[in-house]
Write a protein that holds these residues in place. Structure first.
Motif, PDB file in Angstrom:
ATOM      1  N   ALA A 424       0.859  -1.183   0.000  1.00 31.70           N
ATOM      2  CA  ALA A 424       0.000   0.000   0.000  1.00 31.70           C
ATOM      3  C   ALA A 424       0.890   1.225   0.000  1.00 31.70           C
ATOM      4  N   PRO A 425       0.324   2.388  -0.357  1.00 34.24           N
ATOM      5  CA  PRO A 425       1.115   3.609  -0.312  1.00 34.24           C
ATOM      6  C   PRO A 425       1.680   3.820   1.098  1.00 34.24           C
ATOM      7  N   PRO A 426       2.884   4.396   1.232  1.00 39.11           N
ATOM      8  CA  PRO A 426       3.668   4.993   0.138  1.00 39.11           C
ATOM      9  C   PRO A 426       4.643   4.036  -0.553  1.00 39.11           C
ATOM     10  N   VAL A 427       4.856   2.808  -0.019  1.00 44.73           N
ATOM     11  CA  VAL A 427       5.872   1.942  -0.620  1.00 44.73           C
ATOM     12  C   VAL A 427       5.371   1.243  -1.876  1.00 44.73           C
ATOM     13  N   PHE A 428       4.037   1.135  -2.027  1.00 38.15           N
ATOM     14  CA  PHE A 428       3.485   0.422  -3.184  1.00 38.15           C
ATOM     15  C   PHE A 428       2.262   1.193  -3.662  1.00 38.15           C
ATOM     16  N   GLU A 429       2.372   1.787  -4.830  1.00 39.83           N
ATOM     17  CA  GLU A 429       1.326   2.683  -5.330  1.00 39.83           C
ATOM     18  C   GLU A 429       0.182   1.886  -5.968  1.00 39.83           C
ATOM     19  N   ILE A 430      -1.025   2.172  -5.520  1.00 35.76           N
ATOM     20  CA  ILE A 430      -2.194   1.512  -6.114  1.00 35.76           C
ATOM     21  C   ILE A 430      -3.291   2.514  -6.464  1.00 35.76           C
ATOM     22  N   GLU A 431      -3.067   3.776  -6.148  1.00 38.19           N
ATOM     23  CA  GLU A 431      -4.088   4.792  -6.407  1.00 38.19           C
ATOM     24  C   GLU A 431      -3.983   5.306  -7.835  1.00 38.19           C
ATOM     25  N   ASN A 432      -5.055   5.134  -8.619  1.00 37.07           N
ATOM     26  CA  ASN A 432      -5.161   5.693  -9.972  1.00 37.07           C
ATOM     27  C   ASN A 432      -4.115   5.151 -10.940  1.00 37.07           C
ATOM     28  N   VAL A 433      -3.481   4.040 -10.600  1.00 37.12           N
ATOM     29  CA  VAL A 433      -2.513   3.402 -11.508  1.00 37.12           C
ATOM     30  C   VAL A 433      -2.688   1.900 -11.404  1.00 37.12           C
ATOM     31  N   ALA A 434      -2.224   1.202 -12.424  1.00 36.63           N
ATOM     32  CA  ALA A 434      -2.206  -0.256 -12.347  1.00 36.63           C
ATOM     33  C   ALA A 434      -1.039  -0.671 -11.454  1.00 36.63           C
ATOM     34  N   PRO A 435      -1.286  -1.422 -10.403  1.00 42.17           N
ATOM     35  CA  PRO A 435      -0.201  -1.800  -9.493  1.00 42.17           C
ATOM     36  C   PRO A 435       0.909  -2.559 -10.216  1.00 42.17           C
ATOM     37  N   ASP A 436       2.147  -2.279  -9.827  1.00 46.72           N
ATOM     38  CA  ASP A 436       3.315  -2.948 -10.399  1.00 46.72           C
ATOM     39  C   ASP A 436       3.626  -4.176  -9.530  1.00 46.72           C
ATOM     40  N   TYR A 437       3.019  -5.310  -9.894  1.00 48.71           N
ATOM     41  CA  TYR A 437       3.161  -6.486  -9.050  1.00 48.71           C
ATOM     42  C   TYR A 437       4.550  -7.109  -9.131  1.00 48.71           C
ATOM     43  N   ASP A 438       5.275  -6.865 -10.199  1.00 51.40           N
ATOM     44  CA  ASP A 438       6.668  -7.322 -10.244  1.00 51.40           C
ATOM     45  C   ASP A 438       7.473  -6.611  -9.164  1.00 51.40           C
ATOM     46  N   TYR A 439       7.237  -5.316  -9.031  1.00 50.49           N
ATOM     47  CA  TYR A 439       7.900  -4.562  -7.972  1.00 50.49           C
ATOM     48  C   TYR A 439       7.433  -5.052  -6.599  1.00 50.49           C
ATOM     49  N   GLY A 440       6.142  -5.412  -6.507  1.00 58.21           N
ATOM     50  CA  GLY A 440       5.619  -5.960  -5.261  1.00 58.21           C
ATOM     51  C   GLY A 440       6.342  -7.237  -4.869  1.00 58.21           C
ATOM     52  N   HIS A 441       6.644  -8.101  -5.859  1.00 54.31           N
ATOM     53  CA  HIS A 441       7.381  -9.323  -5.570  1.00 54.31           C
ATOM     54  C   HIS A 441       8.776  -9.005  -5.044  1.00 54.31           C
ATOM     55  N   THR A 442       9.388  -7.969  -5.591  1.00 49.17           N
ATOM     56  CA  THR A 442      10.712  -7.555  -5.109  1.00 49.17           C
ATOM     57  C   THR A 442      10.640  -7.100  -3.662  1.00 49.17           C
ATOM     58  N   LEU A 443       9.625  -6.298  -3.340  1.00 46.12           N
ATOM     59  CA  LEU A 443       9.445  -5.846  -1.957  1.00 46.12           C
ATOM     60  C   LEU A 443       9.250  -7.033  -1.017  1.00 46.12           C
ATOM     61  N   ILE A 444       8.468  -8.001  -1.455  1.00 42.33           N
ATOM     62  CA  ILE A 444       8.189  -9.163  -0.616  1.00 42.33           C
ATOM     63  C   ILE A 444       9.447  -9.995  -0.415  1.00 42.33           C
ATOM     64  N   GLU A 445      10.219 -10.209  -1.478  1.00 46.16           N
ATOM     65  CA  GLU A 445      11.465 -10.962  -1.356  1.00 46.16           C
ATOM     66  C   GLU A 445      12.422 -10.277  -0.392  1.00 46.16           C
ATOM     67  N   ASP A 446      12.497  -8.942  -0.474  1.00 42.45           N
ATOM     68  CA  ASP A 446      13.359  -8.196   0.454  1.00 42.45           C
ATOM     69  C   ASP A 446      12.853  -8.341   1.891  1.00 42.45           C
ATOM     70  N   ALA A 447      11.540  -8.280   2.066  1.00 38.16           N
ATOM     71  CA  ALA A 447      10.960  -8.411   3.403  1.00 38.16           C
ATOM     72  C   ALA A 447      11.227  -9.799   3.975  1.00 38.16           C
ATOM     73  N   LEU A 448      11.134 -10.835   3.143  1.00 38.76           N
ATOM     74  CA  LEU A 448      11.424 -12.187   3.609  1.00 38.76           C
ATOM     75  C   LEU A 448      12.880 -12.339   4.020  1.00 38.76           C
ATOM     76  N   ASP A 449      13.747 -11.534   3.417  1.00 38.31           N
ATOM     77  CA  ASP A 449      15.161 -11.542   3.786  1.00 38.31           C
ATOM     78  C   ASP A 449      15.432 -10.691   5.022  1.00 38.31           C
ATOM     79  N   GLY A 450      14.371 -10.092   5.564  1.00 36.47           N
ATOM     80  CA  GLY A 450      14.516  -9.304   6.787  1.00 36.47           C
ATOM     81  C   GLY A 450      14.732  -7.831   6.576  1.00 36.47           C
ATOM     82  N   ASN A 451      14.579  -7.361   5.341  1.00 39.30           N
ATOM     83  CA  ASN A 451      14.806  -5.949   5.046  1.00 39.30           C
ATOM     84  C   ASN A 451      13.504  -5.162   5.154  1.00 39.30           C
ATOM     85  N   VAL A 452      13.488  -4.160   6.008  1.00 34.90           N
ATOM     86  CA  VAL A 452      12.307  -3.311   6.178  1.00 34.90           C
ATOM     87  C   VAL A 452      12.181  -2.408   4.966  1.00 34.90           C
ATOM     88  N   PRO A 453      10.994  -2.330   4.349  1.00 36.48           N
ATOM     89  CA  PRO A 453      10.835  -1.489   3.153  1.00 36.48           C
ATOM     90  C   PRO A 453      11.080  -0.015   3.448  1.00 36.48           C
TER      91      PRO A 453
END
Length: 460
Positions: A424-453
């Motif tokens: 969700a905003p601000p790290v993941f934009e979904i307002e008035n745009v098509a969400p970039d789910y590839d970028y979402g996967h990157t955020l999730i992979e980083d989070a699983l590695d313990g990195n805070v977005p």
């Protein structure tokens, strides 16, 4: 010269009331410390040795349980979250309580109370009677409480389930749904959607929050992918949001996921899981559905939940054009508050002059507070809480496996490296745009590695 210590306990001088009184107290105290020691010291060796063997077995079991608690807790939890394991545990507590009572009765028989000093005889008898009854009552009470837990586990986890699942990439991923229903909507909508991903080796948990308003997503291979091969657009409900998937499949009663019921699930949940797996890129092993109305009953059963309220929260919803709508008149004020069930529900639900993302954050706070405060509340309100859980939780986690999940949840408590990521905003934009789910996967992979977005970085 005679002394009490010169007289053996097995062959007492029955002519001395003073010595027989001291002997009775010695036998009583010894049997309290080690059930069976009283009869053994008094001369009933066969009975006493049997008591000592049972006592030693009990000590060995406690030591083994203590070792498992610190070394391999999931092995301990597995049988304690099955019907047979809990039934056996209840019989052990009840049986041991009865056995302690029997040893005390035999101790008093060997004490020959008729030979005890007349003035002390009544006191010895009263203490012995208390020492006889308390173990039975304690054993019966513990067995009853274990029975309540067993009934709850049978009701929640006793039906069809998904079976034991192998962790994916060393993780167990559980989809959490907060189901909400009301007179103003058709069917149930899971307004709260998240994934808890546990590292099975460390217990570190990564929680991924998914806004109910996510759009333009797809589905992994399955019936919903076949129906919407180009993504969830042009759907058969009013809006094509993530939380609409459950509603659409349920209300229209699509002929899909025919084996869902056999695995403790339902088509709407399976369709939502296919969407969540596509959005997150994770394999979901299990789901947990929480009935939000029953959730209020759970909070009441706990005696309330303490929340540090950061801003004034209206107990009401935004004006959606409904006839007769009026602004809310009741509020949850800022500060440290103990919320009852109704207030906790509004704290999680309120949409008046707030955003969905702020609501997601409040739901997370409430979820964390309940998980943290539930163990303490269980000590005082275990029966009410167990009965409430039966009405609140639906899941396909099987018996035994819930013990593994509970162990992971305990390991995750208080860890500094747990990560919360909201797509969700601000790290993941979904307002008035098509969400970039590839970028979402990157955020999730980083989070699983313990990195805070990084809240300053977005996908756009």
């Amino acid at each position: 010269m005679h002394s009490s210590f010169a007289r053996p306990l097995r062959q007492p001088d029955v002519s001395s009331p003073e010595f027989m009184t001291r002997r009775a107290w010695w036998l009583l105290v010894a049997n309290l410390l080690v059930p069976g020691a009283g009869p053994l010291l008094a001369g009933n060796r066969r009975f006493g040795r049997a008591g000592l063997r049972l006592w030693l077995l009990w000590v060995y079991v406690l030591i083994a349980a203590l070792v498992l608690w610190f070394v391999l807790r999931s092995v301990l939890f597995f049988p304690l979250t099955t019907s047979w394991g809990l039934r056996l545990l209840a019989w052990v507590f009840l049986g041991y309580g009865i056995w302690m009572a029997v040893t005390m009765v035999e101790t008093m028989r060997q004490a020959k109370l008729i030979r005890v000093d007349a003035l002390a005889r009544g006191l010895v008898l009263v203490v012995a009677l208390i020492a006889t009854l308390i173990p039975v009552f304690v054993g019966g009470f513990v067995a009853t409480q274990i029975g309540v837990v067993r009934n709850t586990i049978d009701n929640i986890f006793g039906g069809p389930n998904a079976g034991l699942k192998v962790p994916a990439d060393g993780r167990i991923n559980i989809m959490l749904l907060g189901g909400d229903e009301g007179e103003d909507r058709e069917g149930v909508r899971p307004d709260s959607i998240s994934v808890m991903s546990f590292d099975v080796f460390t217990g570190r948990v990564t929680t991924i929050g998914l806004p109910r308003t996510l759009t333009d997503f797809g589905f992994v291979d399955g019936p919903m992918h076949d129906m919407y091969p180009d993504g969830y657009t042009g759907c058969n409900v009013d809006v094509c949001y993530l939380n609409s998937v459950y509603t659409e499949v349920t209300v229209w009663d699509y002929d899909m996921y025919q084996d869902a019921a056999d695995h403790g699930s339902e088509p709407g949940i399976e369709a939502t899981k296919d969407a969540v797996e596509w959005i997150t890129g994770l394999d979901i092993q299990y789901y947990v559905m929480i009935n939000m109305q029953g959730f209020a009953d759970l909070v009441d059963a706990m005696g309330g939940v303490e929340i540090d309220v950061q801003e004034r929260i209206a107990m009401g919803i935004n004006d959606d054009g409904s006839p007769g709508w009026t602004p809310p008149t009741a509020y949850i004020e800022p500060g440290l508050q103990t919320l009852n069930g109704d207030h906790a529900l509004w704290y999680a639900r309120s949409r008046y002059e707030t955003t969905d993302y702020a609501r997601m954050e409040r739901q997370r706070e409430l979820q964390d507070a309940i998980i943290a405060q539930l163990p303490g509340a269980m000590a005082q309100h275990s029966t009410d809480i167990m009965n409430a859980l039966d009405e609140v939780v639906t899941t396909d986690i099987p018996k035994g496996e819930i013990g593994v999940v509970a162990d992971l949840a305990l390991k995750s408590r208080g860890r500094d490296d747990n990560v919360r990521l909201d797509l969700a905003p601000p790290v993941f934009e979904i307002e008035n745009v098509a969400p970039d789910y590839d970028y979402g996967h990157t955020l999730i992979e980083d989070a699983l590695d313990g990195n805070v977005p990084d809240a300053t970085q977005t996908s756009q």
